[in-house]
Design an enzyme around this catalytic site. Structure first.
Site, PDB file in Angstrom:
ATOM      1  CD  GLU A 206      -2.748  -1.254   2.488  1.00  0.00           C
ATOM      2  OE1 GLU A 206      -2.516  -0.504   3.440  1.00  0.00           O
ATOM      3  OE2 GLU A 206      -3.689  -2.071   2.475  1.00  0.00           O
ATOM      4  CD  GLU A 311      -4.750  -8.053   1.959  1.00  0.00           C
ATOM      5  OE1 GLU A 311      -5.629  -7.358   2.501  1.00  0.00           O
ATOM      6  OE2 GLU A 311      -3.538  -7.769   2.015  1.00  0.00           O
TER       7      GLU A 311
HETATM    8  C1  GLA Z   1      -4.987  -4.505   4.333  1.00  0.00           C
HETATM    9  C2  GLA Z   1      -3.801  -5.351   4.746  1.00  0.00           C
HETATM   10  C3  GLA Z   1      -4.234  -6.593   5.427  1.00  0.00           C
HETATM   11  C4  GLA Z   1      -5.294  -6.334   6.465  1.00  0.00           C
HETATM   12  C5  GLA Z   1      -6.431  -5.591   5.868  1.00  0.00           C
HETATM   13  C6  GLA Z   1      -7.465  -5.280   6.928  1.00  0.00           C
HETATM   14  O1  GLA Z   1      -5.642  -5.003   3.263  1.00  0.00           O
HETATM   15  O2  GLA Z   1      -2.974  -5.670   3.667  1.00  0.00           O
HETATM   16  O3  GLA Z   1      -3.130  -7.166   6.046  1.00  0.00           O
HETATM   17  O4  GLA Z   1      -4.735  -5.590   7.527  1.00  0.00           O
HETATM   18  O5  GLA Z   1      -5.939  -4.372   5.363  1.00  0.00           O
HETATM   19  O6  GLA Z   1      -7.675  -6.359   7.750  1.00  0.00           O
END
Ligand code: GLA
Length: 403
Positions: A206, A311
């Site tokens: 990020e 994710e």
């Molecule tokens: C981001 C992070 C994850 C997690 C999510 C929220 O996507 O990469 O590790 O912390 O936020 O749970």
């Protein structure tokens, strides 16, 4: 929905499978056209009444994905390995895990020891090793997550003498800490015999904003914008070859232009790429235009880098208008979105236009999801498979398309 034990789910799936013999694809049998959640809620069938079904293979998304050369992953938290039902789902459905929290900087950096030694010290605590031992025992492949991030990273790391009350450390000090930190992580994985199960590592998480500018993090502020290149340079220097190096981000479909430029800058002095792949977090909403999302992936795929969905979860409703008191139709719509997304990805993988080797969901049950109010996962909080489950499994007849 009523609470059921996993065994009733497994038996219900066996029953559906034995009735429709449908394998990876949807069946047109009457049983298969039952709504997914109803099929899974069928009264438990006693093994004595269905001896033949016990010999069938349990429906397993990891097998569906393996047929396309993909691993199927979930994030992993301590709660999931302490309760039998979670474990059963993990081991029967998944082939890969990502530690949800316990490899993040705030969990593996030791302030006391850093102060004592004067160098940043990495230490895996007992929860981290317990989770990794569980993965090893259960033959899971592992994604490492994450080394350099603005969040869940201790503030003390960036200060003189690891002391927040002092000034920020200078660029050279922070570059030395960055190198030492990354080296120690890969050294520990090697020493503890974990390296081989890792196939990917999020080196940076990020860093980019949707506007195309860099997020002003502590790493950026202390080192400068080339902190990103150094992070990949050190990871490339210390990671074993089997661990592919990733940049991971959310709203990836809105960051395509900066990402395309960025990955081209990650080369060593001989022009070799320092990055192997881009992690697409895919924290989506049902309002997402899946065709548009897939088109963004097509553009990123042209980099030739490995793309991994890292994710995935798909919230009911939209960002501005979350669904409250969800009804069956909402879950069906969610099942269709899951189906369409995965279908588009698998088509591209099979056609050879997308270099993807794994897809990870950020938790499998609504009950343990970080976005639990929006019910984004493939199992309900009662651990019943949702339409979304059948959507991912590409069983179209049970994925909510039936009206
Ligand atoms: C981001 C992070 C994850 C997690 C999510 C929220 O996507 O990469 O590790 O912390 O936020 O749970």
């Amino acid at each position: 929905m009523k609470m059921k034990k996993t065994i009733s789910f497994i038996l219900a799936v066996l029953l559906v499978l034995s009735l429709c013999a449908c394998g990876n694809t949807a069946s047109s049998s009457d049983a298969a056209s039952e709504p997914a959640s109803e099929a899974a809620s069928a009264e438990p069938v006693s093994p004595a009444e269905e001896p033949a079904a016990e010999e069938e293979t349990v429906l397993s998304i990891k097998d569906v994905f393996a047929a396309h050369g993909l691993k199927f992953g979930s994030c992993l938290s301590p709660a999931m390995i302490q309760a039998g039902t979670y474990e059963e789902i993990l081991t029967s459905q998944f082939s890969s895990i990502t530690l949800e929290n316990y490899m993040k900087p705030e969990y593996i950096l030791d302030q006391k020891k850093s102060i004592e030694t004067g160098d940043v010290v990495v230490k895996f605590d007992s929860t981290t090793t317990e989770l990794l031992d569980w993965a090893q025992k259960n033959n899971m492949a592992v994604r490492g997550h994450t080394l350099v991030w603005h969040d869940q990273t201790p503030e003390w790391l960036f200060h003189v003498d690891f002391d927040e009350s002092k000034d920020y450390a200078d660029r050279d000090t922070m570059l030395a800490r960055l190198e030492s930190y990354i080296k120690q992580v890969f050294d520990i994985l090697e020493e503890k015999g974990y390296s081989d199960m890792f196939y990917a590592y999020d080196v940076v998480n990020e860093a980019w904003m949707e506007t195309g500018s860099l997020r002003k993090t502590n790493w950026y502020n202390t080192i400068g914008k080339d902190y990103l290149r150094y992070a990949f340079y050190y990871a490339d220097k210390y990671a074993p070859d089997n661990i592919k190096l990733f940049y991971n981000d959310y709203n990836e479909n809105l960051k395509v232009a900066p990402l395309l430029k960025f990955v081209k800058t990650l080369v060593d002095d001989e022009g070799n790429s320092l990055i192997d792949g881009i992690g697409l977090q895919a924290h989506l909403y049902m309002s997402e235009d899946i065709d548009k999302y897939l088109s963004s992936i097509d553009v990123l795929a042209k980099t030739g880098l490995i793309l991994e969905i890292t994710e995935l979860d798909i919230c009911l409703g939209s960002f501005d208008n979350p669904v409250k008191n969800a009804a069956d139709d909402d879950y069906k719509a969610q099942g269709r979105v899951y189906y369409n997304l995965i279908n588009g990805l698998l088509e591209r993988v099979d056609a050879g236009t997308l270099n993807m080797d794994s897809l990870t969901v950020w938790g499998f049950t609504d009950g343990l999801s970080w976005r639990k109010e929006s019910k984004p996962c493939i199992y309900s909080d009662m651990l019943e498979p949702k339409y979304a489950y059948y959507g991912i499994a590409q069983m179209k007849d049970q994925a909510g398309f039936d009206d």
